[in-house]
Design a protein around this motif. Structure first.
Motif, PDB file in Angstrom:
ATOM      1  N   SER A  67     -23.869 -47.604  12.734  1.00 53.76           N
ATOM      2  CA  SER A  67     -24.515 -48.839  12.297  1.00 53.76           C
ATOM      3  C   SER A  67     -25.976 -48.595  11.964  1.00 53.76           C
ATOM      4  O   SER A  67     -26.630 -47.752  12.585  1.00 53.76           O
ATOM      5  CB  SER A  67     -24.429 -49.891  13.402  1.00 53.76           C
ATOM      6  N   THR A  80     -28.790 -45.374  15.725  1.00 50.33           N
ATOM      7  CA  THR A  80     -28.905 -45.004  17.142  1.00 50.33           C
ATOM      8  C   THR A  80     -27.554 -44.500  17.592  1.00 50.33           C
ATOM      9  O   THR A  80     -26.549 -45.221  17.508  1.00 50.33           O
ATOM     10  CB  THR A  80     -29.372 -46.187  18.006  1.00 50.33           C
ATOM     11  N   VAL A  81     -27.545 -43.256  18.045  1.00 42.52           N
ATOM     12  CA  VAL A  81     -26.285 -42.575  18.348  1.00 42.52           C
ATOM     13  C   VAL A  81     -26.167 -42.333  19.848  1.00 42.52           C
ATOM     14  O   VAL A  81     -27.077 -41.766  20.467  1.00 42.52           O
ATOM     15  CB  VAL A  81     -26.205 -41.236  17.583  1.00 42.52           C
ATOM     16  N   GLN A  82     -25.047 -42.775  20.395  1.00 46.52           N
ATOM     17  CA  GLN A  82     -24.695 -42.498  21.793  1.00 46.52           C
ATOM     18  C   GLN A  82     -23.843 -41.239  21.822  1.00 46.52           C
ATOM     19  O   GLN A  82     -22.830 -41.171  21.113  1.00 46.52           O
ATOM     20  CB  GLN A  82     -23.888 -43.678  22.355  1.00 46.52           C
ATOM     21  N   SER A  90     -21.156 -36.728  17.333  1.00 46.35           N
ATOM     22  CA  SER A  90     -22.333 -37.263  18.039  1.00 46.35           C
ATOM     23  C   SER A  90     -23.117 -36.185  18.796  1.00 46.35           C
ATOM     24  O   SER A  90     -24.359 -36.209  18.752  1.00 46.35           O
ATOM     25  CB  SER A  90     -21.955 -38.437  18.944  1.00 46.35           C
ATOM     26  N   GLU A 247     -17.014 -56.208  15.427  1.00 41.49           N
ATOM     27  CA  GLU A 247     -17.092 -54.808  14.983  1.00 41.49           C
ATOM     28  C   GLU A 247     -16.691 -53.930  16.160  1.00 41.49           C
ATOM     29  O   GLU A 247     -17.298 -54.015  17.232  1.00 41.49           O
ATOM     30  CB  GLU A 247     -18.526 -54.488  14.565  1.00 41.49           C
ATOM     31  N   PHE A 249     -16.250 -50.242  17.817  1.00 43.67           N
ATOM     32  CA  PHE A 249     -16.804 -48.892  17.687  1.00 43.67           C
ATOM     33  C   PHE A 249     -15.814 -47.805  18.058  1.00 43.67           C
ATOM     34  O   PHE A 249     -16.037 -46.641  17.787  1.00 43.67           O
ATOM     35  CB  PHE A 249     -18.033 -48.733  18.582  1.00 43.67           C
ATOM     36  N   GLY A 250     -14.753 -48.132  18.770  1.00 49.60           N
ATOM     37  CA  GLY A 250     -13.814 -47.084  19.160  1.00 49.60           C
ATOM     38  C   GLY A 250     -13.251 -47.353  20.532  1.00 49.60           C
ATOM     39  O   GLY A 250     -13.310 -48.488  21.003  1.00 49.60           O
TER      40      GLY A 250
HETATM   41  C1  FAD Z   1     -18.228 -49.446  12.107  1.00 49.91           C
HETATM   42  C2  FAD Z   1     -18.623 -48.484  13.218  1.00 49.91           C
HETATM   43  C3  FAD Z   1     -19.949 -48.392  13.594  1.00 49.91           C
HETATM   44  C4  FAD Z   1     -20.335 -47.516  14.604  1.00 49.91           C
HETATM   45  N1  FAD Z   1     -21.652 -47.480  14.979  1.00 49.91           N
HETATM   46  C5  FAD Z   1     -22.029 -46.651  15.990  1.00 49.91           C
HETATM   47  C6  FAD Z   1     -23.397 -46.626  16.404  1.00 49.91           C
HETATM   48  O1  FAD Z   1     -24.267 -47.348  15.890  1.00 49.91           O
HETATM   49  N2  FAD Z   1     -23.733 -45.776  17.414  1.00 49.91           N
HETATM   50  C7  FAD Z   1     -22.799 -44.971  18.032  1.00 49.91           C
HETATM   51  O2  FAD Z   1     -23.177 -44.200  18.931  1.00 49.91           O
HETATM   52  N3  FAD Z   1     -21.494 -44.982  17.643  1.00 49.91           N
HETATM   53  C8  FAD Z   1     -21.100 -45.793  16.642  1.00 49.91           C
HETATM   54  N4  FAD Z   1     -19.776 -45.796  16.245  1.00 49.91           N
HETATM   55  C9  FAD Z   1     -18.846 -44.812  16.845  1.00 49.91           C
HETATM   56  C10 FAD Z   1     -18.916 -43.501  16.043  1.00 49.91           C
HETATM   57  O3  FAD Z   1     -18.385 -43.708  14.730  1.00 49.91           O
HETATM   58  C11 FAD Z   1     -18.071 -42.357  16.660  1.00 49.91           C
HETATM   59  O4  FAD Z   1     -16.780 -42.834  16.943  1.00 49.91           O
HETATM   60  C12 FAD Z   1     -18.689 -41.796  17.930  1.00 49.91           C
HETATM   61  O5  FAD Z   1     -20.013 -41.295  17.681  1.00 49.91           O
HETATM   62  C13 FAD Z   1     -17.813 -40.640  18.480  1.00 49.91           C
HETATM   63  O6  FAD Z   1     -17.719 -39.641  17.498  1.00 49.91           O
HETATM   64  P1  FAD Z   1     -17.591 -38.117  17.934  1.00 49.91           P
HETATM   65  O7  FAD Z   1     -17.242 -37.337  16.709  1.00 49.91           O
HETATM   66  O8  FAD Z   1     -18.763 -37.672  18.725  1.00 49.91           O
HETATM   67  O9  FAD Z   1     -16.347 -38.119  18.946  1.00 49.91           O
HETATM   68  P2  FAD Z   1     -14.818 -37.795  18.564  1.00 49.91           P
HETATM   69  O10 FAD Z   1     -14.678 -36.329  18.335  1.00 49.91           O
HETATM   70  O11 FAD Z   1     -14.398 -38.733  17.461  1.00 49.91           O
HETATM   71  O12 FAD Z   1     -14.075 -38.250  19.887  1.00 49.91           O
HETATM   72  C14 FAD Z   1     -14.156 -37.490  21.115  1.00 49.91           C
HETATM   73  C15 FAD Z   1     -13.493 -38.282  22.229  1.00 49.91           C
HETATM   74  O13 FAD Z   1     -14.236 -39.494  22.484  1.00 49.91           O
HETATM   75  C16 FAD Z   1     -13.423 -40.635  22.246  1.00 49.91           C
HETATM   76  N5  FAD Z   1     -14.252 -41.576  21.459  1.00 49.91           N
HETATM   77  C17 FAD Z   1     -14.420 -41.602  20.125  1.00 49.91           C
HETATM   78  N6  FAD Z   1     -15.260 -42.595  19.752  1.00 49.91           N
HETATM   79  C18 FAD Z   1     -15.630 -43.198  20.884  1.00 49.91           C
HETATM   80  C19 FAD Z   1     -16.489 -44.292  21.169  1.00 49.91           C
HETATM   81  N7  FAD Z   1     -17.114 -44.996  20.194  1.00 49.91           N
HETATM   82  N8  FAD Z   1     -16.651 -44.626  22.460  1.00 49.91           N
HETATM   83  C20 FAD Z   1     -16.042 -43.950  23.461  1.00 49.91           C
HETATM   84  N9  FAD Z   1     -15.214 -42.909  23.248  1.00 49.91           N
HETATM   85  C21 FAD Z   1     -15.011 -42.537  21.994  1.00 49.91           C
HETATM   86  C22 FAD Z   1     -12.237 -40.162  21.428  1.00 49.91           C
HETATM   87  O14 FAD Z   1     -11.096 -40.947  21.704  1.00 49.91           O
HETATM   88  C23 FAD Z   1     -12.067 -38.742  21.899  1.00 49.91           C
HETATM   89  O15 FAD Z   1     -11.331 -38.706  23.103  1.00 49.91           O
HETATM   90  C24 FAD Z   1     -19.367 -46.693  15.250  1.00 49.91           C
HETATM   91  C25 FAD Z   1     -18.025 -46.792  14.864  1.00 49.91           C
HETATM   92  C26 FAD Z   1     -17.648 -47.675  13.875  1.00 49.91           C
HETATM   93  C27 FAD Z   1     -16.189 -47.760  13.501  1.00 49.91           C
END
Ligand code: FAD
Length: 253
Positions: A67, A80-82, A90, A247, A249-250
């Motif tokens: 976002s 802002t990324v968690q 991330s 919205e 996020f996952g």
């Molecule tokens: C419309 C939209 C907006 C978003 N905005 C933000 C934002 O502003 N800031 C932000 O930090 N993230 C945001 N997200 C989430 C982001 O897109 C990713 O899903 C997140 O950063 C994880 O990606 P990764 O590649 O590190 O983990 P992955 O490799 O995709 O996942 C690793 C593990 O973590 C789990 N996982 C995946 N996503 C999440 C999650 N969101 N919460 C908890 N566990 C998860 C998976 O199931 C998997 O087990 C948003 C998602 C959407 C759909």
């Protein structure tokens, strides 16, 4: 193409463009705000997001959505990324991505989960964890536009140390007329906080939200389970489904 009252021009997504990291700010031990320079950025509305794409030396690509954390600001965008443990994208953005390094971004994406500063209906924002990011963009856009639209933010975090934008939210709640900020703690509350840590429930929404008959616009963002629970509660309280915008996020943590 349309123009908002903030002067931001909001165009259809234009495909991938190269953006570079210009600045990072620590929000919590596991979350950072990343400011990117994205030449030719077309502008956006608060609530919209971007897709970020990484490409490995062997050509492997991974894309995730993030976002936009603030209103339109020329070619600069803030995310802002968690950090998600063992995540693909991330941890790279938080730990490895260096100032000046490129990534690709595509956007702005999304046309429903947006707030326009010309809106006058009261607004309820309900955030779970990093779901506060697009809602903070709305709080910042409200200030930038000098809007007096009544805003209430209910922000659910595990502990006080997990809150994003803590100092700014305190200042906004103090200085921005008509903005209320309420925290709900799920694991550990600060000294002096009334009540026990709990997941957000009906009582939080009736005490700190708006009554449905005032027809507020409700924006709910966070992990999937959080969003579904809160949206169901709001609809159960009589809010019209079309005024409850969500919205996800996952996965729920
Ligand atoms: C419309 C939209 C907006 C978003 N905005 C933000 C934002 O502003 N800031 C932000 O930090 N993230 C945001 N997200 C989430 C982001 O897109 C990713 O899903 C997140 O950063 C994880 O990606 P990764 O590649 O590190 O983990 P992955 O490799 O995709 O996942 C690793 C593990 O973590 C789990 N996982 C995946 N996503 C999440 C999650 N969101 N919460 C908890 N566990 C998860 C998976 O199931 C998997 O087990 C948003 C998602 C959407 C759909």
């Amino acid at each position: 193409m349309t123009a908002s009252t903030t002067g931001a021009r909001v165009a259809a997504p234009l495909g991938w463009r190269v953006a570079r990291l210009v600045h990072r700010r620590v929000e919590t031990p596991t979350a950072q705000t990343l400011v990117l320079e994205a030449p030719g950025w077309p502008g956006h509305l608060p609530g919209q997001h971007v897709d970020v794409r990484l490409t490995a030396p062997d050509g492997y690509q991974a894309a995730r959505s993030y976002s936009l954390a603030g209103p339109a600001d020329g070619d600069r965008i803030a995310l802002t990324v968690q950090q998600v443990p063992d995540g693909e994208v991330s941890p790279y953005l938080i730990d490895t991505w260096a100032e000046g390094d490129p990534v690709e971004v595509r956007g702005p994406v999304g046309g429903w989960f947006v707030w326009r500063p010309e809106e006058t209906a009261p607004v309820l924002l309900v955030a779970g964890g990093s779901g506060v990011v697009p809602l903070m963009a709305m709080v910042r856009a409200r200030r930038a536009a000098g809007s007096r639209t009544p805003f209430r933010l209910i922000y659910s975090v595990r502990t006080p140390a997990d809150g994003f934008y803590t100092d700014e939210l305190r200042a906004r709640a103090r200085d921005d007329l008509g903005l209320d900020v309420t925290y709900v703690y799920t694991r550990e509350a600060p000294d002096g906080w009334r009540g026990e840590p709990h997941r957000i429930g009906l009582a939080d929404l009736t005490t700190h939200g708006w009554p449905a008959d005032g027809e507020p616009l409700c924006y709910v963002c966070g992990p999937t389970g959080f969003v579904e629970t809160v949206a169901d509660l709001l609809v159960g309280l009589g809010h019209q489904t079309r005024r409850v915008r969500t919205e996800r996020f996952g996965p729920t943590g």
